[in-house]
Scaffold this motif. Sequence first.
Motif, short mmCIF file in Angstrom:
data_model
loop_
_atom_site.label_atom_id
_atom_site.label_comp_id
_atom_site.label_asym_id
_atom_site.label_seq_id
_atom_site.Cartn_x
_atom_site.Cartn_y
_atom_site.Cartn_z
N THR A 1 -15.66 -2.48 -3.23
CA THR A 1 -14.87 -1.96 -4.34
C THR A 1 -13.48 -1.57 -3.87
O THR A 1 -13.31 -0.94 -2.83
N LYS A 2 -12.48 -1.95 -4.64
CA LYS A 2 -11.10 -1.56 -4.39
C LYS A 2 -10.65 -0.68 -5.55
O LYS A 2 -10.55 -1.13 -6.69
N THR A 3 -10.38 0.58 -5.28
CA THR A 3 -9.98 1.53 -6.31
C THR A 3 -8.46 1.65 -6.35
O THR A 3 -7.83 1.90 -5.33
N ILE A 4 -7.90 1.45 -7.51
CA ILE A 4 -6.45 1.55 -7.71
C ILE A 4 -6.16 2.88 -8.39
O ILE A 4 -6.63 3.13 -9.50
N ARG A 5 -5.38 3.72 -7.75
CA ARG A 5 -5.12 5.07 -8.26
C ARG A 5 -3.71 5.24 -8.82
O ARG A 5 -3.40 6.29 -9.37
N HIS A 6 -2.85 4.25 -8.64
CA HIS A 6 -1.48 4.41 -9.14
C HIS A 6 -0.92 3.03 -9.47
O HIS A 6 -1.42 2.00 -9.02
N PHE A 7 0.13 3.04 -10.26
CA PHE A 7 0.83 1.82 -10.64
C PHE A 7 2.30 1.95 -10.25
O PHE A 7 2.86 3.05 -10.27
N PRO A 8 2.95 0.87 -9.91
CA PRO A 8 2.38 -0.48 -9.73
C PRO A 8 1.55 -0.55 -8.46
O PRO A 8 1.80 0.19 -7.51
N PHE A 9 0.57 -1.42 -8.43
CA PHE A 9 -0.32 -1.52 -7.27
C PHE A 9 0.07 -2.67 -6.35
O PHE A 9 -0.66 -2.96 -5.40
N THR A 10 1.19 -3.31 -6.61
CA THR A 10 1.71 -4.33 -5.70
C THR A 10 3.04 -3.86 -5.13
O THR A 10 3.77 -3.10 -5.77
N LYS A 11 3.35 -4.30 -3.93
CA LYS A 11 4.58 -3.90 -3.27
C LYS A 11 5.70 -4.88 -3.61
O LYS A 11 5.50 -6.09 -3.65
N GLU A 12 6.86 -4.33 -3.84
CA GLU A 12 8.01 -5.16 -4.15
C GLU A 12 8.49 -5.89 -2.90
O GLU A 12 8.58 -5.31 -1.82
N ARG B 1 -21.38 7.96 -12.71
CA ARG B 1 -21.39 6.49 -12.76
C ARG B 1 -20.10 5.91 -12.21
O ARG B 1 -20.12 4.89 -11.49
N ILE B 2 -18.99 6.54 -12.53
CA ILE B 2 -17.70 6.05 -12.02
C ILE B 2 -17.66 6.14 -10.50
O ILE B 2 -17.25 5.20 -9.80
N HIS B 3 -18.11 7.26 -9.95
CA HIS B 3 -18.11 7.42 -8.50
C HIS B 3 -19.09 6.46 -7.82
O HIS B 3 -18.85 6.02 -6.69
N THR B 4 -20.17 6.14 -8.50
CA THR B 4 -21.12 5.17 -7.94
C THR B 4 -20.46 3.80 -7.79
O THR B 4 -20.64 3.11 -6.78
N LEU B 5 -19.67 3.42 -8.79
CA LEU B 5 -18.94 2.15 -8.69
C LEU B 5 -17.88 2.20 -7.60
O LEU B 5 -17.69 1.23 -6.86
N MET B 6 -17.21 3.33 -7.47
CA MET B 6 -16.15 3.45 -6.47
C MET B 6 -16.68 3.43 -5.05
O MET B 6 -15.97 3.03 -4.12
N GLU B 7 -17.93 3.83 -4.86
CA GLU B 7 -18.51 3.87 -3.52
C GLU B 7 -19.07 2.53 -3.07
O GLU B 7 -19.60 2.42 -1.97
#
Length: 249
Positions: free
Chosen positions: A181-192, A171-177
Amino acid sequence: MAEGSQYRKKMPAVIWYGEANKKSALFFLLYYVMLIGCDVVLFHPEGKDSFRELDPEEKLTFIDQYPGTSKLEPFPAEKPERKSTVAYRSTRELEEVLHTEDSMLYKPWQFRDHTPHSITLKTTYDELFLIAKERSFIRPNFKADRDTIQIPNLFAKMMGVTRDKREYWDRIHTLMEGKETKTIRHFPFTKEVTSNYQFHYQHALSSAGEIDPDLLMKSNVWQFFLIYMRVRSVRLQRRYLESVSIRSY
């Protein structure tokens, strides 16, 4: 000023078509209106430039040049009348019947003039994955009227993992596909932001200590800097290649 004009909120714009006689009072009125900051556009199909002597070096004006000329015709008093065909009228009537706010048969950009309102749905864990893959108008509580459109959206937080881990990850992979969809894999997800805006600000000031629009637009901190340079390059090329002019103010 014309009745009902919003000159207190926005500077007026003037469009002049045809001859601009230098002996006429309207000629000097156009020049005065240009000097006080109004937009003035002069169109002449024959390519005559009535303001060339007033601004020969183009310090206050710029020229848009076109490859051809035509005889000066009287300005039309009415817009050209267009007659619709039987097929066009039939298509319009069919659209009015099928593509209404509650028909569920929508065409692209049908709601571009509507005001959107978002509605966050409360769902169960199983229902979440069913609704997430559906379009907005299929989801519950979608509604459109004459002026507004209510768009259902999802905001969910899942804590932990279900017993069936394989189903969980499917189900998770279905949402990611999903296409959007924008998948965030690490934090922070914004650039300084490391730019020194104080440095760019100082270089955009004039000798009087005020912000100079030209210096600001030439700075690479301006988000439209590349567009500005491309437009400027195109204008220079057109001035060089074309010979017949229509002057814009």
